[in-house]
Design a protein around this motif. Structure first.
Motif, PDB file in Angstrom:
ATOM      1  N   ARG B  51      -7.301  21.421  39.623  1.00  0.00           N
ATOM      2  CA  ARG B  51      -8.717  21.221  39.335  1.00  0.00           C
ATOM      3  C   ARG B  51      -9.330  22.594  39.235  1.00  0.00           C
ATOM      4  O   ARG B  51      -9.096  23.445  40.084  1.00  0.00           O
ATOM      5  CB  ARG B  51      -9.397  20.447  40.471  1.00  0.00           C
ATOM      6  N   ASN B  53     -11.572  25.779  39.529  1.00  0.00           N
ATOM      7  CA  ASN B  53     -12.389  26.277  40.639  1.00  0.00           C
ATOM      8  C   ASN B  53     -13.869  26.164  40.278  1.00  0.00           C
ATOM      9  O   ASN B  53     -14.372  26.827  39.374  1.00  0.00           O
ATOM     10  CB  ASN B  53     -12.014  27.734  40.903  1.00  0.00           C
ATOM     11  N   ILE B  54     -14.532  25.301  41.016  1.00  0.00           N
ATOM     12  CA  ILE B  54     -15.936  25.028  40.705  1.00  0.00           C
ATOM     13  C   ILE B  54     -16.784  26.281  40.721  1.00  0.00           C
ATOM     14  O   ILE B  54     -17.667  26.460  39.891  1.00  0.00           O
ATOM     15  CB  ILE B  54     -16.520  24.072  41.754  1.00  0.00           C
ATOM     16  N   TYR B  55     -16.509  27.124  41.680  1.00  0.00           N
ATOM     17  CA  TYR B  55     -17.360  28.305  41.859  1.00  0.00           C
ATOM     18  C   TYR B  55     -17.176  29.293  40.726  1.00  0.00           C
ATOM     19  O   TYR B  55     -18.150  29.857  40.212  1.00  0.00           O
ATOM     20  CB  TYR B  55     -17.088  28.936  43.209  1.00  0.00           C
ATOM     21  N   ALA B  56     -15.931  29.476  40.331  1.00  0.00           N
ATOM     22  CA  ALA B  56     -15.686  30.382  39.212  1.00  0.00           C
ATOM     23  C   ALA B  56     -16.269  29.802  37.923  1.00  0.00           C
ATOM     24  O   ALA B  56     -16.815  30.521  37.090  1.00  0.00           O
ATOM     25  CB  ALA B  56     -14.194  30.629  39.060  1.00  0.00           C
ATOM     26  N   ASN B  58     -18.878  27.848  37.606  1.00  0.00           N
ATOM     27  CA  ASN B  58     -20.336  27.854  37.566  1.00  0.00           C
ATOM     28  C   ASN B  58     -20.939  29.249  37.580  1.00  0.00           C
ATOM     29  O   ASN B  58     -22.108  29.431  37.273  1.00  0.00           O
ATOM     30  CB  ASN B  58     -20.885  27.049  38.739  1.00  0.00           C
ATOM     31  N   GLN B  59     -20.110  30.206  37.964  1.00  0.00           N
ATOM     32  CA  GLN B  59     -20.655  31.553  38.087  1.00  0.00           C
ATOM     33  C   GLN B  59     -21.169  32.081  36.752  1.00  0.00           C
ATOM     34  O   GLN B  59     -22.232  32.680  36.669  1.00  0.00           O
ATOM     35  CB  GLN B  59     -19.564  32.486  38.617  1.00  0.00           C
ATOM     36  N   THR B  64     -25.087  24.455  35.411  1.00  0.00           N
ATOM     37  CA  THR B  64     -23.923  23.743  35.914  1.00  0.00           C
ATOM     38  C   THR B  64     -24.029  22.275  35.527  1.00  0.00           C
ATOM     39  O   THR B  64     -24.965  21.865  34.847  1.00  0.00           O
ATOM     40  CB  THR B  64     -23.862  23.822  37.439  1.00  0.00           C
ATOM     41  N   ASN B  66     -24.349  20.160  37.847  1.00  0.00           N
ATOM     42  CA  ASN B  66     -25.000  19.579  39.020  1.00  0.00           C
ATOM     43  C   ASN B  66     -26.347  18.972  38.659  1.00  0.00           C
ATOM     44  O   ASN B  66     -27.081  19.516  37.836  1.00  0.00           O
ATOM     45  CB  ASN B  66     -25.253  20.650  40.078  1.00  0.00           C
ATOM     46  N   PHE B  96     -22.654  15.884  38.368  1.00  0.00           N
ATOM     47  CA  PHE B  96     -22.334  15.878  39.790  1.00  0.00           C
ATOM     48  C   PHE B  96     -23.639  15.846  40.590  1.00  0.00           C
ATOM     49  O   PHE B  96     -24.297  16.872  40.759  1.00  0.00           O
ATOM     50  CB  PHE B  96     -21.536  17.137  40.123  1.00  0.00           C
TER      51      PHE B  96
END
Lengths: 343, 343
Positions: B51, B53-56, B58-59, B64, B66, B96
């Motif tokens: 999956r 990496n959500i953080y990478a 969205n950076q 996003t 979200n 999300f």
DNA sequence: ATAAAAAGTTTACGCGCGTAATCTTTCATC
DNA sequence: GATGAAAGATTACGCGCGTAAACTTTTTAT
């Protein structure tokens, strides 16, 4: 924080006159820098509008400051209240709580755990669905993420379990009911949705036996989490088919009891312990609405506050022992009899 | 997805035999790649446990996936239900949802909006506190983030507003009450917590006037969101000091009515429209518990489903018109009379 | 079959921050 | 005031991915 917008930590570091690595340290733990440095940074924080980019922060961190909070059914005020308390505690401790509801569905619970994993949370507070939980899934999750279970018991999973001592809870109310009138019939759903229900039923059996009374269990049909509705229908059906074995009914939980009291009303059966009343109804949980039923419901209060507080504490404790090697803890809180007028 | 763990998109791209930029495109929008490519990626997805990496992710993204969902008080089943529905819709649309509750506090609402901003959400669905909202704060937020307001009306803020037509709602129930018995006294809190309450009160005034009746308003004391408690106390006080101007009371909302019905019970006043009843009590909202009061409550159902569905639709629409230049929309749904036994 | 369009590949850069290593300054202690 | 420790500054690298540009392959249309 009215000042001009700052792009990144580099820029903010310049403006505050501190090096970026130190500023970074500050944001990870304000106490890790000298008081004077902290003051300078915080002053700059007042002057300029800067917040570190969450995504960039969390990308390189093995763990974030996120804490997942998962409850089985958020539309139940019981869980809403617990979630609220937990939220407060987490924020106060510098964490960022993320709230999820499984809505009573296994697939949903699994999905939540899956996406939670990719959020790299520091820890998770999980009130599992119980019977409908996918045990393997939950176990796999708990192996990777420090997790404290609460409310609904799953054996040998997670770093700790915090909940109510259901045996004691039931004994308390059964004692009271037997002492003050006829022994209670036990009113529960045929399809038990969580292990607590099981424990309570067994508690009822044990308590009745120890008092030399004959237990009597009435199982009602219905599926899902719409307990009031289920209690109502079950109550109507029971009354129509001749009533209960005694004049006293102990419901597996307050929401069922709310339904039963409404059913009694609709059938003209007067609930309470005053003159003219022919049925006593008691619940368990001290649901937020139970004091507003007619008559107000006699029930056992679960120790909301302690359960949520302790869950959070246990999670923090588990986070300390990085290793996660500490023994699994189980903490049970006692219930308190709330005497009102329904029984 | 049982296979070995994949570290990053690079590695996953190799394993699936597709270049990383294309895989990246896929994750941002599965439909943006050729069907055959999509199939190959999804097959690899089955084989390996990967999956992004959500953080990478969205950076570097301006926005996003979200979606923030903010309600004033999650322990109120009304909002819990709406939140649930909204959540479902967002997930189905590939977003999300992140759920937050202001817990009735201005500071909390502001804090949520602040941290929401740094989450770079695609959009936000906000049911504001209302009277206690920090208007400037909310407005500044809405200027930066596409936001649809619902339930509680704030003028000229956000891309759209979706809620109930309170004037119509009140007219409906006032009409019914006047037609079927004595005209209603209006029962509300002295400190109105949100603008809806105001609109309802004005709706009551207008409806009574148009029917040639004399309006009568009873303001009760109490602060916060513990409406049942407030309704109970207000009810007890009113009954003790001689009762109501007529035999019919219309409460500003169901939760207040739940308290009032309990109060009437405790004072021996029989509520309902049958023989022997001396008080009729009606509410507004069709709160999930209202059908279980004794007697079951007559009320006006808000169009839950439409309000939450439309809120989400409006938000998506606003996300399309990137510019956000489209005119602000206001959509109001009518209520439906739910006749039960309390009035 | 052929040209144009669409999709994929390669290559390359940057986002904003964590963090390790080394060096320099500041602070507390006697 | 000397000394060692603690904290900050400098420098440098990498995380995992978005994304742009230039090029190549595949698909679609004529």
């Amino acid at each position: 924080m009215a000042g001009k917008r700052v792009r990144n930590m580099e820029e903010f570091a310049e403006l505050s006159g501190i090096s970026r690595p130190t500023v970074s340290k500050y944001f990870n733990n304000p106490d890790s820098v000298r008081k004077t440095t902290r003051a300078r940074i915080e002053q700059a924080l007042e002057e300029y509008d800067y917040r570190p980019n969450i995504y960039a922060m969390n990308q390189n961190r093995r763990l974030t400051k996120n804490i997942g909070v998962v409850v089985p059914y958020l539309a139940d005020p019981f869980f809403a209240e617990i979630a609220r308390n937990i939220e407060r505690r987490c924020i106060d401790a510098g964490y960022f709580p993320l709230l999820f509801s499984s809505h009573g569905e296994t697939a949903q619970e699994n999905a939540i755990l899956d996406s939670l994993r990719s959020l790299k949370p520091a820890g998770v507070l999980l009130a599992p669905l119980g019977r409908r939980s996918d045990m393997d899934h939950v176990r796999r999750f708990c192996d990777e993420v420090p997790t404290v279970l609460f409310d609904s018991y799953l054996a040998d999973v997670g770093a700790a379990f915090v909940g109510s001592d259901h045996a004691q809870v039931v004994r308390l109310i059964v004692d009271y009911l037997c002492r003050s009138g006829e022994p209670p019939v036990y009113f529960e759903m045929r399809n038990l949705v969580n292990p607590n229900a099981n424990r309570r039923r067994n508690g009822y059996l044990a308590a009745m036996e120890s008092l030399g009374q004959t237990p009597e269990i009435l199982k009602i049909d219905g599926d899902g989490w719409n307990f009031e509705e289920i209690g109502f229908r079950g109550g109507v059906a029971a009354i129509e088919s001749g009533g209960f074995a005694t004049n006293t009914v102990l419901c597996n939980n307050d929401r069922l009891a709310i339904g039963l009291i409404a059913a009694a009303w609709s059938k003209g059966v007067r609930v309470g312990r005053g003159p003219g009343c022919t049925l006593r109804v008691a619940g368990m949980d001290d649901h937020p609405f139970s004091q507003f039923t007619c008559p107000p419901m006699t029930t056992i209060a679960q120790d909301y506050a302690n359960i949520s507080d302790t869950s959070v504490e246990q999670l923090f404790a588990a986070l300390e022992n990085d290793a996660g090697s500490a023994d699994r803890v189980e903490i049970l809180y006692e219930g308190r009899l709330v005497m009102r007028d329904s029984a």
